[in-house]
Scaffold this motif. Sequence first.
Motif, PDB file in Angstrom:
ATOM      1  N   LYS A   1      -3.650   9.744   3.106  1.00 48.98           N
ATOM      2  CA  LYS A   1      -3.582   8.924   2.002  1.00 48.98           C
ATOM      3  C   LYS A   1      -2.822   7.814   2.051  1.00 48.98           C
ATOM      4  CE  LYS A   1      -5.078  12.821  -0.920  1.00 48.98           C
ATOM      5  NZ  LYS A   1      -4.386  13.993  -1.264  1.00 48.98           N
ATOM      6  N   LEU A   2      -3.130   6.728   1.460  1.00 45.14           N
ATOM      7  CA  LEU A   2      -2.258   5.570   1.508  1.00 45.14           C
ATOM      8  C   LEU A   2      -2.294   4.966   0.086  1.00 45.14           C
ATOM      9  CD1 LEU A   2      -0.865   3.553   3.363  1.00 45.14           C
ATOM     10  CD2 LEU A   2      -2.899   2.244   3.470  1.00 45.14           C
ATOM     11  N   PRO A   3      -0.847   4.938  -0.502  1.00 41.76           N
ATOM     12  CA  PRO A   3      -0.531   4.401  -2.019  1.00 41.76           C
ATOM     13  C   PRO A   3      -0.987   3.156  -2.174  1.00 41.76           C
ATOM     14  CG  PRO A   3       0.958   5.710  -1.326  1.00 41.76           C
ATOM     15  CD  PRO A   3       0.131   5.843  -0.251  1.00 41.76           C
ATOM     16  N   VAL A   4      -1.376   2.363  -3.154  1.00 41.66           N
ATOM     17  CA  VAL A   4      -1.771   0.824  -3.209  1.00 41.66           C
ATOM     18  C   VAL A   4      -0.751   0.552  -4.222  1.00 41.66           C
ATOM     19  CG1 VAL A   4      -3.244  -0.650  -3.579  1.00 41.66           C
ATOM     20  CG2 VAL A   4      -3.867   1.372  -2.623  1.00 41.66           C
ATOM     21  N   GLU A   5      -0.037  -0.575  -3.845  1.00 41.38           N
ATOM     22  CA  GLU A   5       0.860  -1.195  -4.683  1.00 41.38           C
ATOM     23  C   GLU A   5       0.424  -2.873  -5.131  1.00 41.38           C
ATOM     24  OE1 GLU A   5       4.788  -0.861  -3.488  1.00 41.38           O
ATOM     25  OE2 GLU A   5       4.502  -2.300  -1.984  1.00 41.38           O
ATOM     26  N   ARG A   6       0.928  -3.173  -6.154  1.00 45.44           N
ATOM     27  CA  ARG A   6       0.562  -4.563  -6.720  1.00 45.44           C
ATOM     28  C   ARG A   6       1.983  -4.967  -7.439  1.00 45.44           C
ATOM     29  NH1 ARG A   6      -3.496  -4.520 -10.362  1.00 45.44           N
ATOM     30  NH2 ARG A   6      -4.953  -4.440  -8.570  1.00 45.44           N
ATOM     31  N   ASP A   7       2.538  -6.059  -6.924  1.00 45.61           N
ATOM     32  CA  ASP A   7       3.774  -6.406  -7.479  1.00 45.61           C
ATOM     33  C   ASP A   7       4.798  -5.273  -7.479  1.00 45.61           C
ATOM     34  OD1 ASP A   7       2.710  -8.969  -7.887  1.00 45.61           O
ATOM     35  OD2 ASP A   7       2.137  -8.333 -10.064  1.00 45.61           O
ATOM     36  N   GLY A   8       4.896  -4.600  -6.467  1.00 46.74           N
ATOM     37  CA  GLY A   8       5.841  -3.614  -6.376  1.00 46.74           C
ATOM     38  C   GLY A   8       5.625  -2.266  -6.905  1.00 46.74           C
ATOM     39  N   VAL A   9       4.363  -2.318  -7.824  1.00 42.85           N
ATOM     40  CA  VAL A   9       4.123  -0.901  -8.470  1.00 42.85           C
ATOM     41  C   VAL A   9       2.952  -0.297  -8.122  1.00 42.85           C
ATOM     42  CG1 VAL A   9       3.427  -0.394 -10.886  1.00 42.85           C
ATOM     43  CG2 VAL A   9       5.138  -2.060 -10.649  1.00 42.85           C
ATOM     44  N   LEU A  10       3.099   0.979  -8.240  1.00 42.83           N
ATOM     45  CA  LEU A  10       1.727   1.921  -7.704  1.00 42.83           C
ATOM     46  C   LEU A  10       0.581   1.583  -8.790  1.00 42.83           C
ATOM     47  CD1 LEU A  10       0.554   4.145  -6.213  1.00 42.83           C
ATOM     48  CD2 LEU A  10       1.493   5.637  -7.938  1.00 42.83           C
ATOM     49  N   VAL A  11      -0.606   1.080  -8.101  1.00 43.28           N
ATOM     50  CA  VAL A  11      -1.653   1.019  -9.065  1.00 43.28           C
ATOM     51  C   VAL A  11      -2.945   1.772  -8.546  1.00 43.28           C
ATOM     52  CG1 VAL A  11      -1.168  -1.451  -9.523  1.00 43.28           C
ATOM     53  CG2 VAL A  11      -2.570  -1.048  -7.638  1.00 43.28           C
ATOM     54  N   GLY A  12      -2.720   2.540  -7.390  1.00 42.53           N
ATOM     55  CA  GLY A  12      -3.966   3.239  -6.785  1.00 42.53           C
ATOM     56  C   GLY A  12      -3.444   3.969  -5.560  1.00 42.53           C
ATOM     57  N   ILE A  13      -4.531   4.722  -5.037  1.00 41.95           N
ATOM     58  CA  ILE A  13      -4.377   5.273  -3.871  1.00 41.95           C
ATOM     59  C   ILE A  13      -5.844   5.596  -3.041  1.00 41.95           C
ATOM     60  CG2 ILE A  13      -5.052   7.758  -4.412  1.00 41.95           C
ATOM     61  CD1 ILE A  13      -2.424   8.577  -2.923  1.00 41.95           C
ATOM     62  N   ILE A  14      -5.671   5.504  -1.679  1.00 44.76           N
ATOM     63  CA  ILE A  14      -6.919   5.376  -0.906  1.00 44.76           C
ATOM     64  C   ILE A  14      -6.829   6.523  -0.004  1.00 44.76           C
ATOM     65  CG2 ILE A  14      -8.271   3.975   0.726  1.00 44.76           C
ATOM     66  CD1 ILE A  14      -7.255   1.421  -0.462  1.00 44.76           C
ATOM     67  N   SER A  15      -7.846   7.315   0.139  1.00 48.54           N
ATOM     68  CA  SER A  15      -7.978   8.404   1.264  1.00 48.54           C
ATOM     69  C   SER A  15      -8.849   7.783   2.541  1.00 48.54           C
ATOM     70  CB  SER A  15      -8.642   9.703   0.761  1.00 48.54           C
ATOM     71  OG  SER A  15      -9.935   9.409   0.261  1.00 48.54           O
ATOM     72  N   ARG A  16      -8.786   8.643   3.613  1.00 48.52           N
ATOM     73  CA  ARG A  16      -9.579   8.271   4.791  1.00 48.52           C
ATOM     74  C   ARG A  16     -10.938   8.434   4.380  1.00 48.52           C
ATOM     75  NH1 ARG A  16      -6.755  12.186   9.232  1.00 48.52           N
ATOM     76  NH2 ARG A  16      -7.091  13.555   7.780  1.00 48.52           N
ATOM     77  N   GLY A  17     -11.392   9.466   3.341  1.00 48.60           N
ATOM     78  CA  GLY A  17     -12.901   9.608   2.827  1.00 48.60           C
ATOM     79  C   GLY A  17     -13.223   8.422   2.107  1.00 48.60           C
ATOM     80  N   ASP A  18     -12.391   7.670   1.269  1.00 46.60           N
ATOM     81  CA  ASP A  18     -12.675   6.325   0.536  1.00 46.60           C
ATOM     82  C   ASP A  18     -13.267   5.437   1.531  1.00 46.60           C
ATOM     83  OD1 ASP A  18     -12.240   7.587  -1.888  1.00 46.60           O
ATOM     84  OD2 ASP A  18      -9.974   7.041  -1.649  1.00 46.60           O
ATOM     85  N   VAL A  19     -12.436   5.301   2.716  1.00 47.83           N
ATOM     86  CA  VAL A  19     -12.611   4.186   3.658  1.00 47.83           C
ATOM     87  C   VAL A  19     -13.877   4.473   4.263  1.00 47.83           C
ATOM     88  CG1 VAL A  19     -12.096   3.133   6.142  1.00 47.83           C
ATOM     89  CG2 VAL A  19     -10.363   3.743   3.997  1.00 47.83           C
TER      90      VAL A  19
END
Length: 151
Positions: free
Chosen positions: A124-142
Amino acid sequence: MQAHEMMIHDVYKVMETDSVRAVIKKFIEHRISGVPVVNHRNEIIAYVSDGDIMRYIGKHKDIFVDSLYTVTVFKGDNEEFDERIKKILDLNVLELAKRKVEKIQSHKEIEEVAAILGKKRIKKLPVERDGVLVGIISRGDVIRNTFKSIL
């Protein structure tokens, strides 16, 4: 496709002040295996996974690795093991979590997301925008977002 278009927006996370007990409860309740650790500003400061917890549990004196394929477990007191497990639950999450967190910006393309997940061998890979957590992406999502239009 950009990260923000495929990420899970409602992210399970824990606070930097939480105990391992809170992490385990999230893992069990939501059937997940890892969560970002955030501070009061929702900035990603660490990541804790089931692997981190397994490594901590395995750090005890009654296991000896003989070789790549041989592990000898010396029979110890089950009560001693149970006590260690109980103590783990009361630890602060930051005592087990990885502080160097792989993360990605929300505007990055799917190819970059896939490259990081593959190269770093993470799930899993956390997603950030402007230094803040906004989501997460897994291998399955890709995988789903890469191949859904051609299958």
